[in-house]
Design a protein around this motif. Structure first.
Motif, PDB file in Angstrom:
ATOM      1  N   VAL A   1       0.829  -1.201   0.000  1.00 23.32           N
ATOM      2  CA  VAL A   1       0.000   0.000   0.000  1.00 23.32           C
ATOM      3  C   VAL A   1       0.866   1.256   0.000  1.00 23.32           C
ATOM      4  O   VAL A   1       2.066   1.217   0.284  1.00 23.32           O
ATOM      5  CB  VAL A   1      -0.931   0.046   1.229  1.00 23.32           C
ATOM      6  CG1 VAL A   1      -1.841  -1.162   1.271  1.00 23.32           C
ATOM      7  CG2 VAL A   1      -0.113   0.160   2.522  1.00 23.32           C
ATOM      8  N   ILE A   2       0.208   2.359  -0.308  1.00 20.87           N
ATOM      9  CA  ILE A   2       0.776   3.692  -0.094  1.00 20.87           C
ATOM     10  C   ILE A   2      -0.104   4.356   0.951  1.00 20.87           C
ATOM     11  O   ILE A   2      -1.317   4.503   0.756  1.00 20.87           O
ATOM     12  CB  ILE A   2       0.800   4.534  -1.383  1.00 20.87           C
ATOM     13  CG1 ILE A   2       1.788   3.948  -2.396  1.00 20.87           C
ATOM     14  CG2 ILE A   2       1.200   5.956  -1.069  1.00 20.87           C
ATOM     15  CD1 ILE A   2       1.165   3.041  -3.384  1.00 20.87           C
ATOM     16  N   ALA A   3       0.498   4.735   2.062  1.00 17.68           N
ATOM     17  CA  ALA A   3      -0.235   5.394   3.136  1.00 17.68           C
ATOM     18  C   ALA A   3       0.210   6.850   3.221  1.00 17.68           C
ATOM     19  O   ALA A   3       1.405   7.148   3.282  1.00 17.68           O
ATOM     20  CB  ALA A   3       0.008   4.702   4.474  1.00 17.68           C
ATOM     21  N   VAL A   4      -0.771   7.750   3.213  1.00 17.40           N
ATOM     22  CA  VAL A   4      -0.482   9.178   3.324  1.00 17.40           C
ATOM     23  C   VAL A   4      -0.656   9.574   4.782  1.00 17.40           C
ATOM     24  O   VAL A   4      -1.748   9.443   5.353  1.00 17.40           O
ATOM     25  CB  VAL A   4      -1.429  10.003   2.424  1.00 17.40           C
ATOM     26  CG1 VAL A   4      -1.127  11.494   2.566  1.00 17.40           C
ATOM     27  CG2 VAL A   4      -1.295   9.556   0.978  1.00 17.40           C
TER      28      VAL A   4
ATOM     29  N   GLU B   1       4.594  12.394   5.769  1.00 21.45           N
ATOM     30  CA  GLU B   1       5.291  11.466   4.877  1.00 21.45           C
ATOM     31  C   GLU B   1       4.308  10.557   4.160  1.00 21.45           C
ATOM     32  O   GLU B   1       3.144  10.415   4.558  1.00 21.45           O
ATOM     33  CB  GLU B   1       6.304  10.623   5.656  1.00 21.45           C
ATOM     34  CG  GLU B   1       5.676   9.709   6.697  1.00 21.45           C
ATOM     35  CD  GLU B   1       6.718   8.864   7.423  1.00 21.45           C
ATOM     36  OE1 GLU B   1       7.634   8.334   6.765  1.00 21.45           O
ATOM     37  OE2 GLU B   1       6.596   8.733   8.666  1.00 21.45           O
ATOM     38  N   ILE B   2       4.803   9.969   3.094  1.00 24.53           N
ATOM     39  CA  ILE B   2       4.059   8.962   2.342  1.00 24.53           C
ATOM     40  C   ILE B   2       4.854   7.667   2.405  1.00 24.53           C
ATOM     41  O   ILE B   2       6.036   7.641   2.061  1.00 24.53           O
ATOM     42  CB  ILE B   2       3.840   9.403   0.885  1.00 24.53           C
ATOM     43  CG1 ILE B   2       2.901  10.611   0.837  1.00 24.53           C
ATOM     44  CG2 ILE B   2       3.257   8.262   0.057  1.00 24.53           C
ATOM     45  CD1 ILE B   2       2.668  11.163  -0.554  1.00 24.53           C
ATOM     46  N   ILE B   3       4.206   6.593   2.857  1.00 23.02           N
ATOM     47  CA  ILE B   3       4.890   5.318   3.075  1.00 23.02           C
ATOM     48  C   ILE B   3       4.432   4.297   2.030  1.00 23.02           C
ATOM     49  O   ILE B   3       3.233   4.117   1.812  1.00 23.02           O
ATOM     50  CB  ILE B   3       4.598   4.778   4.491  1.00 23.02           C
ATOM     51  CG1 ILE B   3       5.203   5.716   5.542  1.00 23.02           C
ATOM     52  CG2 ILE B   3       5.147   3.369   4.665  1.00 23.02           C
ATOM     53  CD1 ILE B   3       4.882   5.294   6.968  1.00 23.02           C
ATOM     54  N   LEU B   4       5.401   3.648   1.419  1.00 26.54           N
ATOM     55  CA  LEU B   4       5.129   2.540   0.497  1.00 26.54           C
ATOM     56  C   LEU B   4       5.689   1.266   1.132  1.00 26.54           C
ATOM     57  O   LEU B   4       6.893   1.053   1.164  1.00 26.54           O
ATOM     58  CB  LEU B   4       5.786   2.796  -0.856  1.00 26.54           C
ATOM     59  CG  LEU B   4       5.833   1.601  -1.827  1.00 26.54           C
ATOM     60  CD1 LEU B   4       4.431   1.126  -2.191  1.00 26.54           C
ATOM     61  CD2 LEU B   4       6.621   1.962  -3.081  1.00 26.54           C
ATOM     62  N   ARG B   5       4.799   0.415   1.659  1.00 23.76           N
ATOM     63  CA  ARG B   5       5.227  -0.813   2.339  1.00 23.76           C
ATOM     64  C   ARG B   5       4.063  -1.811   2.367  1.00 23.76           C
ATOM     65  O   ARG B   5       2.961  -1.516   1.920  1.00 23.76           O
ATOM     66  CB  ARG B   5       5.682  -0.525   3.771  1.00 23.76           C
ATOM     67  CG  ARG B   5       6.972   0.282   3.886  1.00 23.76           C
ATOM     68  CD  ARG B   5       7.475   0.262   5.298  1.00 23.76           C
ATOM     69  NE  ARG B   5       8.729   0.970   5.478  1.00 23.76           N
ATOM     70  CZ  ARG B   5       9.456   0.940   6.573  1.00 23.76           C
ATOM     71  NH1 ARG B   5       9.037   0.219   7.628  1.00 23.76           N
ATOM     72  NH2 ARG B   5      10.588   1.604   6.663  1.00 23.76           N
TER      73      ARG B   5
END
Length: 251
Positions: A173-176, A180-184
């Motif tokens: 997922v991409i979490a906003v 920050e924006i997290i891709l994990r």
């Protein structure tokens, strides 16, 4: 009426497009398009470029001359009068969050004006769903020579907030978040959410569910490199053969 307004009205006539259909092609509102055609408003340069490029017409011609139907047909052969023999494939226009505007996106992710100013990626994916394109900025989702690398682009589908509770664990997922924006990969544990990297040397991140402003499930990727094609062993043998041939030629 400006040359631009007259010309887009002629394009619509050649293509048999209504104002509504034409406006939707370029993410415009129908009244806005009507104002352009009637000369009551002038478009942004980005809109002019987008329309000119789409129909393979020079910007100079769009703005400074009164194009004829024959000229429009000459600019692009598939501008045909009979829509019954031509079916245009519908593409989805997806706002693109580049590395340069990640911080701004975290602040203005729900601001329609900001979203409308983002660059657009158009791809043939399922219409009716909400997508966003994000740039990969680190090596967190790599495992040796596999995974997502910086400059790759991930196309993700929006996950509704009411679906968080039933959302499957282990999805990429991409979490906003606020800053920050997290891709994990994501895992929900009680009222917490855990983000795990693919890279084994990177620690997991833990947040509260309420920290998530937006959640997007990764669906597609644009990779900024040519993937390896063929069998790995075969590729290595070909490489060795080339190196031996180089040595032979030097001798």
């Amino acid at each position: 009426m400006s040359f631009f307004g007259r010309n887009i009205k002629k394009i619509r006539g050649v293509k048999g497009l209504s104002q509504k259909s034409f406006a939707e092609l370029f993410d415009l509102k129908r009244p806005t398009l009507g104002a352009y055609e009637e000369g009551r408003s002038e478009p942004k340069i980005e809109t002019i470029i987008k329309i000119a490029n789409y129909f393979s017409i020079s910007i100079d011609s769009m703005l400074t001359s009164d194009l004829t139907v024959n000229e429009l047909l000459r600019f692009k052969e598939d501008l045909i009068l009979d829509d019954s023999v031509y079916t245009k494939e519908s593409f989805v226009n997806i706002p693109y969050v580049s590395e340069k505007n990640i911080e701004s996106y975290c602040k203005h992710y729900n601001n329609p004006s900001f979203l409308n100013d983002l660059s657009i990626i158009s791809i043939p994916v399922e219409i009716g769903k909400t997508f966003r394109a994000f740039t990969v900025t680190n090596l967190e989702m790599t495992d040796h020579d596999k995974g997502l690398y910086p400059k790759d682009i991930v196309i993700a589908e929006k996950v509704k907030e009411e679906d968080f509770e039933s959302y499957g664990n282990g999805e990429v997922v991409i979490a906003v978040l606020e800053k920050e924006i997290i891709l994990r990969k994501i895992y929900f544990i009680s009222d917490k959410v855990v983000f795990k990297a693919e890279h084994k040397n990177i620690d997991e991140k833990i947040f509260s569910k309420t920290d998530i402003k937006e959640l997007w499930q990764a669906k597609y990727t644009f990779i900024k490199r040519l993937p390896e094609i063929g069998d790995e062993v075969e590729n290595k043998l070909l490489f060795l053969e080339k190196e031996l041939l180089k040595l032979k030629n030097r001798g």
